[in-house]
Design an enzyme around this catalytic site. Structure first.
Site, PDB file in Angstrom:
ATOM      1  N   GLU A 112      -9.329  -3.676  -3.204  1.00 41.54           N
ATOM      2  CA  GLU A 112     -10.365  -3.150  -2.265  1.00 41.54           C
ATOM      3  C   GLU A 112     -10.718  -1.708  -2.706  1.00 41.54           C
ATOM      4  OE1 GLU A 112     -12.123  -4.488   0.204  1.00 41.54           O
ATOM      5  OE2 GLU A 112     -13.123  -2.649  -0.098  1.00 41.54           O
ATOM      6  N   PHE A 113     -11.828  -1.470  -2.954  1.00 41.92           N
ATOM      7  CA  PHE A 113     -12.445   0.203  -3.151  1.00 41.92           C
ATOM      8  C   PHE A 113     -13.003   0.685  -2.280  1.00 41.92           C
ATOM      9  CE2 PHE A 113     -12.201  -2.803  -6.789  1.00 41.92           C
ATOM     10  CZ  PHE A 113     -11.523  -2.096  -7.811  1.00 41.92           C
ATOM     11  N   LEU A 114     -12.794   0.332  -1.080  1.00 37.59           N
ATOM     12  CA  LEU A 114     -13.568   1.091  -0.089  1.00 37.59           C
ATOM     13  C   LEU A 114     -12.985   2.675   0.365  1.00 37.59           C
ATOM     14  CD1 LEU A 114     -11.541   1.327   2.944  1.00 37.59           C
ATOM     15  CD2 LEU A 114     -12.243  -1.201   3.125  1.00 37.59           C
ATOM     16  N   ASP A 155      -1.114  -9.164  12.311  1.00 32.89           N
ATOM     17  CA  ASP A 155      -0.535  -8.275  12.248  1.00 32.89           C
ATOM     18  C   ASP A 155       0.958  -8.309  12.753  1.00 32.89           C
ATOM     19  OD1 ASP A 155      -1.344  -5.133  11.124  1.00 32.89           O
ATOM     20  OD2 ASP A 155       0.483  -5.129  12.322  1.00 32.89           O
ATOM     21  N   GLU A 186     -12.074   5.445   3.109  1.00 31.75           N
ATOM     22  CA  GLU A 186     -12.017   5.853   4.417  1.00 31.75           C
ATOM     23  C   GLU A 186     -13.136   6.784   4.922  1.00 31.75           C
ATOM     24  OE1 GLU A 186      -8.237   7.019   5.760  1.00 31.75           O
ATOM     25  OE2 GLU A 186      -7.393   5.326   4.722  1.00 31.75           O
ATOM     26  N   LYS A 233      -8.052  -1.554 -10.533  1.00 32.30           N
ATOM     27  CA  LYS A 233      -7.699  -0.871  -9.136  1.00 32.30           C
ATOM     28  C   LYS A 233      -6.848   0.593  -9.450  1.00 32.30           C
ATOM     29  CE  LYS A 233      -7.577   0.610  -5.104  1.00 32.30           C
ATOM     30  NZ  LYS A 233      -8.730   1.325  -4.421  1.00 32.30           N
ATOM     31  N   PHE A 267     -17.278  13.420  -7.696  1.00 29.44           N
ATOM     32  CA  PHE A 267     -15.959  13.918  -7.995  1.00 29.44           C
ATOM     33  C   PHE A 267     -15.771  15.095  -8.889  1.00 29.44           C
ATOM     34  CE2 PHE A 267     -12.709  11.079  -5.691  1.00 29.44           C
ATOM     35  CZ  PHE A 267     -13.540  10.351  -4.941  1.00 29.44           C
ATOM     36  N   THR A 282      -3.105  -2.952  -2.833  1.00 27.10           N
ATOM     37  CA  THR A 282      -3.094  -2.443  -4.120  1.00 27.10           C
ATOM     38  C   THR A 282      -1.481  -2.723  -4.511  1.00 27.10           C
ATOM     39  OG1 THR A 282      -4.720  -0.861  -3.518  1.00 27.10           O
ATOM     40  CG2 THR A 282      -3.438  -0.227  -5.614  1.00 27.10           C
ATOM     41  N   CYS A 318      -4.062   6.684  -0.557  1.00 25.31           N
ATOM     42  CA  CYS A 318      -4.135   5.894  -1.797  1.00 25.31           C
ATOM     43  C   CYS A 318      -4.156   6.996  -3.115  1.00 25.31           C
ATOM     44  CB  CYS A 318      -5.688   5.352  -1.885  1.00 25.31           C
ATOM     45  SG  CYS A 318      -5.861   4.066  -0.607  1.00 25.31           S
TER      46      CYS A 318
HETATM   47  N1  LIG Z   1      -6.841   2.970   3.040  1.00 24.81           N
HETATM   48  C1  LIG Z   1      -7.719   2.935   2.143  1.00 24.81           C
HETATM   49  O1  LIG Z   1      -8.465   3.685   2.006  1.00 24.81           O
HETATM   50  C2  LIG Z   1      -7.465   1.715   1.097  1.00 24.81           C
HETATM   51  C3  LIG Z   1      -8.530   1.479   0.140  1.00 24.81           C
HETATM   52  C4  LIG Z   1      -8.318   0.480  -0.918  1.00 24.81           C
HETATM   53  C5  LIG Z   1      -7.137  -0.074  -0.869  1.00 24.81           C
HETATM   54  N2  LIG Z   1      -6.002   0.196   0.005  1.00 24.81           N
HETATM   55  C6  LIG Z   1      -4.876  -0.523   0.014  1.00 24.81           C
HETATM   56  O2  LIG Z   1      -4.702  -1.539   0.774  1.00 24.81           O
HETATM   57  C7  LIG Z   1      -3.535  -1.969   1.296  1.00 24.81           C
HETATM   58  C8  LIG Z   1      -3.430  -1.645   2.618  1.00 24.81           C
HETATM   59  O3  LIG Z   1      -3.879  -0.246   3.275  1.00 24.81           O
HETATM   60  P1  LIG Z   1      -4.193   0.337   4.518  1.00 24.81           P
HETATM   61  O4  LIG Z   1      -4.490   1.722   4.247  1.00 24.81           O
HETATM   62  O5  LIG Z   1      -5.071  -0.820   5.367  1.00 24.81           O
HETATM   63  O6  LIG Z   1      -2.759   0.227   5.156  1.00 24.81           O
HETATM   64  P2  LIG Z   1      -2.279   0.337   6.848  1.00 24.81           P
HETATM   65  O7  LIG Z   1      -0.915   0.919   6.730  1.00 24.81           O
HETATM   66  O8  LIG Z   1      -3.666   0.939   7.440  1.00 24.81           O
HETATM   67  O9  LIG Z   1      -2.086  -1.146   7.288  1.00 24.81           O
HETATM   68  C9  LIG Z   1      -1.250  -2.135   6.891  1.00 24.81           C
HETATM   69  C10 LIG Z   1      -0.906  -2.929   8.082  1.00 24.81           C
HETATM   70  O10 LIG Z   1      -0.531  -4.074   7.467  1.00 24.81           O
HETATM   71  C11 LIG Z   1       0.632  -4.262   8.714  1.00 24.81           C
HETATM   72  N3  LIG Z   1       1.642  -5.246   8.178  1.00 24.81           N
HETATM   73  C12 LIG Z   1       2.619  -4.961   7.408  1.00 24.81           C
HETATM   74  N4  LIG Z   1       3.453  -5.860   7.056  1.00 24.81           N
HETATM   75  C13 LIG Z   1       2.911  -6.911   7.501  1.00 24.81           C
HETATM   76  C14 LIG Z   1       3.176  -8.390   7.633  1.00 24.81           C
HETATM   77  N5  LIG Z   1       4.168  -8.764   6.892  1.00 24.81           N
HETATM   78  N6  LIG Z   1       2.244  -9.164   8.194  1.00 24.81           N
HETATM   79  C15 LIG Z   1       1.194  -8.742   8.949  1.00 24.81           C
HETATM   80  N7  LIG Z   1       0.912  -7.431   8.858  1.00 24.81           N
HETATM   81  C16 LIG Z   1       1.675  -6.530   8.362  1.00 24.81           C
HETATM   82  C17 LIG Z   1       0.980  -2.937   9.042  1.00 24.81           C
HETATM   83  O11 LIG Z   1       1.612  -3.244  10.708  1.00 24.81           O
HETATM   84  C18 LIG Z   1      -0.380  -2.495   9.238  1.00 24.81           C
HETATM   85  O12 LIG Z   1      -1.154  -2.499  10.318  1.00 24.81           O
HETATM   86  C19 LIG Z   1      -2.618  -0.903   0.437  1.00 24.81           C
HETATM   87  O13 LIG Z   1      -2.000  -1.403  -0.494  1.00 24.81           O
HETATM   88  C20 LIG Z   1      -3.698   0.348  -0.018  1.00 24.81           C
HETATM   89  O14 LIG Z   1      -3.173   0.934  -1.127  1.00 24.81           O
HETATM   90  C21 LIG Z   1      -6.064   1.093   1.062  1.00 24.81           C
END
Ligand SMILES: NC(=O)c1ccc[n+]([C@@H]2O[C@H](COP(=O)([O-])OP(=O)(O)OC[C@H]3O[C@@H](n4cnc5c(N)ncnc54)[C@H](O)[C@@H]3O)[C@@H](O)[C@H]2O)c1
Length: 437
Positions: free
Chosen positions: A145-147, A35, A149, A200, A245, A122, A256
């Site tokens: 990813e489809f998880l 990160d 939270e 997605k 839903f 995404t 999301c």
């Molecule tokens: N949160 C969800 O429930 C969920 C579910 C499915 C898909 N997604 C998708 O997954 C992706 C991530 O979502 P999230 O909720 O985990 O995001 P998040 O904001 O919780 O985490 C993203 C992380 O990436 C880090 N980051 C940014 N630029 C970086 C780089 N260049 N190198 C390394 N780390 C870097 C950030 O510091 C942060 O810790 C998004 O595209 C989101 O749409 C999220």
């Protein structure tokens, strides 16, 4: 536990990245996770978890030896050839997906390094094609990813399906990703990159549409004296519709749905197609958050100087994620009407404090309800179902509850002395809005 397997690199250690890292470690892989935030990497390296997600702390602790957290991209590139990109893709001011973090990851890779990019973030359909153009010779796999939270570990370990998109020439990389997921079960959908990206976005947009649809049905139920819970039950038994839903509330939020619906609408527009349905889905969702204020005014008249308690702040239970939470809009609207707002959330309080300046935070639901003229149940945390509602009624100036999630038993609340109103719910003694004087 099985023997060591292929090492994996994870880029971006947020909700998706941390769960991906922990779950692959649990399956037996060594994982190096990178990160850009040093404080996050240091905390995780000390064994401190950075988000609230059921089961995740245990998984991280159990697999600590297989997990390395770093800010150093070089360390990750050296350790693994399969690189799972899990960086955030927030909305830009234009409503499109902001791909700047994805781009900065791509900029750190070079052709011929022997790495494969596996996109879990995404991204709009077409992103994979443009990255392949920019990085010729680096195999690219879309693995959205489809998880969810709140049940992210469970969802990752037992997926409904795993979507793997790989274009001609990258099939072997697609096979390698498919092998990683085989131990988890769930149908593996092999397709091309653009279709994987669309699966997605279309999935999230469809779920958001289902929510806005049932919210509108609930609003009509209030006018005509029907009970949306009955309506949803009767609809959901139709196998073409299904029960999931179909629960009305105060609108969807989170990191999301809002951004992905907007990103799909913009993607369509940028490609020359006007996606009319999604405009309505978005507008219904915005209005749904505000309808609660109207419900309060129906009971209390002007909200000026009235004290309103918010029970729950996170966008859903079992998470401390406050991104696009309905509580943010609700608190702002209540304050705009001159109300005093008190709030309690079992885990999101610390994060919410930084976002909700004018709100008074309390350490328990009962404390938040002290002296309140009304309460709104915003997030369906199980502890609210267990609350001593008779004691709550005693502590409130007026025991009035708007159940924004249709979570509580109306007869129990009425027995405890509450005026109760849900969303599209018939409560004994209530008069349908459309027939009221
Ligand atoms: N949160 C969800 O429930 C969920 C579910 C499915 C898909 N997604 C998708 O997954 C992706 C991530 O979502 P999230 O909720 O985990 O995001 P998040 O904001 O919780 O985490 C993203 C992380 O990436 C880090 N980051 C940014 N630029 C970086 C780089 N260049 N190198 C390394 N780390 C870097 C950030 O510091 C942060 O810790 C998004 O595209 C989101 O749409 C999220």
């Amino acid at each position: 536990m099985s023997q060591e397997k292929e090492p994996i690199g994870v880029i971006g250690v947020g909700w998706v990245g941390l769960v991906t890292a922990a779950c692959f470690a649990e399956v037996g892989h060594r994982v190096v996770a990178r990160d850009i935030l040093p404080e996050k990497v240091e905390a995780l390296s000390r064994g401190e978890i950075t988000i609230h997600e059921p089961g995740l702390a245990e998984l991280l602790a159990r697999n600590a030896e297989r997990l390395t957290f770093t800010t150093d991209m070089g360390e990750l590139l050296e350790a693994a050839s399969l690189l799972f990109v899990c960086v955030d893709t927030p909305p830009t001011v234009s409503g499109d997906a902001d791909l700047s973090r994805v781009r900065s990851v791509v900029a750190e890779l070079s052709a011929g390094g022997g790495h494969t990019l596996v996109m879990k973030s995404t991204v709009p359909a077409g992103t994979g094609h443009s990255i392949r153009r920019d990085l010729p010779g680096v195999p690219y796999v879309s693995c959205p990813e489809f998880l969810k939270e709140g049940s992210a570990v469970e969802d990752f370990m037992h997926p409904d399906r795993v979507v793997i998109g790989a274009d001609a020439g990258d099939e072997a990389s697609g096979d390698a990703v498919a092998r990683l997921y085989e131990p988890l079960g769930g149908e593996i959908v092999r397709t091309d990159v653009a279709s994987a990206e669309m699966i997605k976005l279309a999935s999230n947009a469809f779920l958001a549409t289902k929510i806005s649809f049932v919210n509108e049905i609930a609003n009509v139920c209030e006018e005509v004296g029907a009970d949306v819970a009955e309506v949803a039950r009767g609809m959901g038994l139709d196998q073409r519709i299904g029960p999931a839903f179909l629960r009305p509330g105060i609108g969807y939020g989170g990191s999301c749905f809002p951004k992905d619906v907007s990103a799909l609408k913009m993607l369509a527009g940028n490609s020359g197609y006007h996606f009319q349905l999604l405009n309505a889905v978005i507008e219904v969702n915005e209005l749904q958050k505000r309808r609660v204020v109207g419900k309060l005014q129906k009971h209390l008249g002007s909200l000026l100087g009235k004290r309103v308690a918010l029970l729950g702040l996170a966008f859903k239970p079992h998470t401390d994620d406050m991104r696009e939470a309905s509580s943010l809009v609700l608190a702002a609207r209540l304050e705009g009407e001159g109300a005093e707002v008190a709030a309690y959330d079992p885990v999101a309080g610390d994060i919410a404090r930084g976002l909700l300046g004018g709100v008074e935070f309390r350490d328990s639901a009962l404390e938040a309800l002290d002296g309140a003229d009304a309460a709104i149940l915003v997030t369906e945390w199980p502890e609210f179902a267990e609350l001593d509602w008779a004691a709550a009624a005693e502590r409130m100036a007026r025991p009035l509850l708007i159940d924004g999630r249709n979570f509580l038993d109306p007869s129990l609340l009425k027995g405890a002395g509450f005026e109760y109103e849900g969303i599209g719910r018939v409560v004994e003694g209530s008069v349908p809005a459309g027939t009221a004087d």
